[in-house]
Write a protein that holds these residues in place. Sequence first.
Motif, mmCIF file in Angstrom:
data_model
loop_
_atom_site.group_PDB
_atom_site.id
_atom_site.type_symbol
_atom_site.label_atom_id
_atom_site.label_comp_id
_atom_site.label_asym_id
_atom_site.label_seq_id
_atom_site.Cartn_x
_atom_site.Cartn_y
_atom_site.Cartn_z
ATOM 1 N N ARG A 43 0.863 -1.186 0.000
ATOM 2 C CA ARG A 43 0.000 0.000 0.000
ATOM 3 C C ARG A 43 0.895 1.230 0.000
ATOM 4 O O ARG A 43 1.842 1.320 0.781
ATOM 5 N N LEU A 44 0.569 2.160 -0.901
ATOM 6 C CA LEU A 44 1.320 3.406 -1.030
ATOM 7 C C LEU A 44 0.400 4.552 -0.622
ATOM 8 O O LEU A 44 -0.687 4.707 -1.178
ATOM 9 N N GLY A 59 2.991 15.513 2.181
ATOM 10 C CA GLY A 59 3.153 15.392 0.733
ATOM 11 C C GLY A 59 4.059 14.270 0.288
ATOM 12 O O GLY A 59 4.163 13.996 -0.909
ATOM 13 N N HIS A 60 4.708 13.583 1.225
ATOM 14 C CA HIS A 60 5.624 12.496 0.884
ATOM 15 C C HIS A 60 4.881 11.164 0.847
ATOM 16 O O HIS A 60 3.956 10.931 1.617
ATOM 17 N N TRP A 61 5.332 10.290 -0.062
ATOM 18 C CA TRP A 61 4.726 8.965 -0.197
ATOM 19 C C TRP A 61 5.478 7.953 0.667
ATOM 20 O O TRP A 61 6.701 7.987 0.773
ATOM 21 N N SER A 91 11.012 0.743 -5.750
ATOM 22 C CA SER A 91 11.418 2.064 -5.286
ATOM 23 C C SER A 91 10.206 2.982 -5.193
ATOM 24 O O SER A 91 9.429 3.103 -6.150
ATOM 25 N N VAL A 92 10.038 3.628 -4.033
ATOM 26 C CA VAL A 92 8.944 4.579 -3.864
ATOM 27 C C VAL A 92 9.071 5.706 -4.877
ATOM 28 O O VAL A 92 8.073 6.179 -5.445
ATOM 29 N N GLN A 108 10.324 5.626 -7.908
ATOM 30 C CA GLN A 108 9.892 5.183 -9.233
ATOM 31 C C GLN A 108 8.364 5.103 -9.317
ATOM 32 O O GLN A 108 7.768 5.492 -10.321
ATOM 33 N N LEU A 109 7.746 4.601 -8.259
ATOM 34 C CA LEU A 109 6.282 4.470 -8.241
ATOM 35 C C LEU A 109 5.618 5.844 -8.280
ATOM 36 O O LEU A 109 4.653 6.059 -9.015
ATOM 37 N N THR A 110 6.124 6.779 -7.483
ATOM 38 C CA THR A 110 5.500 8.116 -7.440
ATOM 39 C C THR A 110 5.726 8.873 -8.752
ATOM 40 O O THR A 110 4.899 9.673 -9.157
ATOM 41 N N ALA A 111 6.843 8.583 -9.448
ATOM 42 C CA ALA A 111 7.053 9.195 -10.762
ATOM 43 C C ALA A 111 5.989 8.731 -11.729
ATOM 44 O O ALA A 111 5.465 9.506 -12.545
ATOM 45 N N LYS A 112 5.607 7.453 -11.663
ATOM 46 C CA LYS A 112 4.547 6.922 -12.523
ATOM 47 C C LYS A 112 3.203 7.552 -12.158
ATOM 48 O O LYS A 112 2.367 7.850 -13.022
ATOM 49 N N ILE A 113 2.955 7.744 -10.858
ATOM 50 C CA ILE A 113 1.711 8.375 -10.413
ATOM 51 C C ILE A 113 1.608 9.788 -10.987
ATOM 52 O O ILE A 113 0.566 10.199 -11.500
#
Length: 215
Positions: free
Chosen positions: A187-188, A194-196, A206-207, A209-214
């Motif tokens: 779960r993210l 504001g941080h994931w 990598s968090v 990498q995931l947040t870049a996709k979001i």
Amino acid sequence: MATPQTVKRGYLNLTLLGLIVVLSAAIWLSPTTDRSRALTPLTPLSPGEVSSIQKSSRQAPALRLVRVGNRWRMAEPYDLPANEKRVEQLLTVVSAPTLDQFPVPDQRLSEFGLDRPLARLELNGTKLVFGGTKPINHHRYVQSGDKLHLIKDIYAHHLMAPAEAFVSPRLFAGQSKITAIQTPDWRLVRGTDGHWRMTPPVAGLSVQQLTAKID
């Protein structure tokens, strides 16, 4: 001394020059042609003032769209945000140039495809009935009131499109922001800062990498 051939060429040049002058004057003084005159739009409406759209066709169920503020929303058959770009393209029909118009021939509707119309469109109460096409140039017959108009046939794909084609393709409406993503393994969540943060941590994921996709 000028030779007969030179004199003959001189007369020919003068004749051609005179012909050019006469033709130029004729063009300048002639009335404006039908091709250059401004064409009357199909309706007196502008796309910006339309607030209600109802559409039905042979191949698609009835569709109703309403403007809410400055956004379009589908009211029937689904209650969903509308595809703004598709609605804008459909609305250009209100100002489509009328290439020809004449009274509706009530006794000859089948000749113009009005006995079984391609589609019906109602814009702010202005009703348009789309019939067949003219065999010579394939322009579309459109009835508006007691007049039958001819316009370029560039709207059929919008008129025949199903309701699903007018549903917004956006996954989230408006300015919605993703605050959490959950999968069977992790779960993210976006914190108030504001941080994931991902729970539980997963090796190789990598968090960043995931947040870049979001984003």
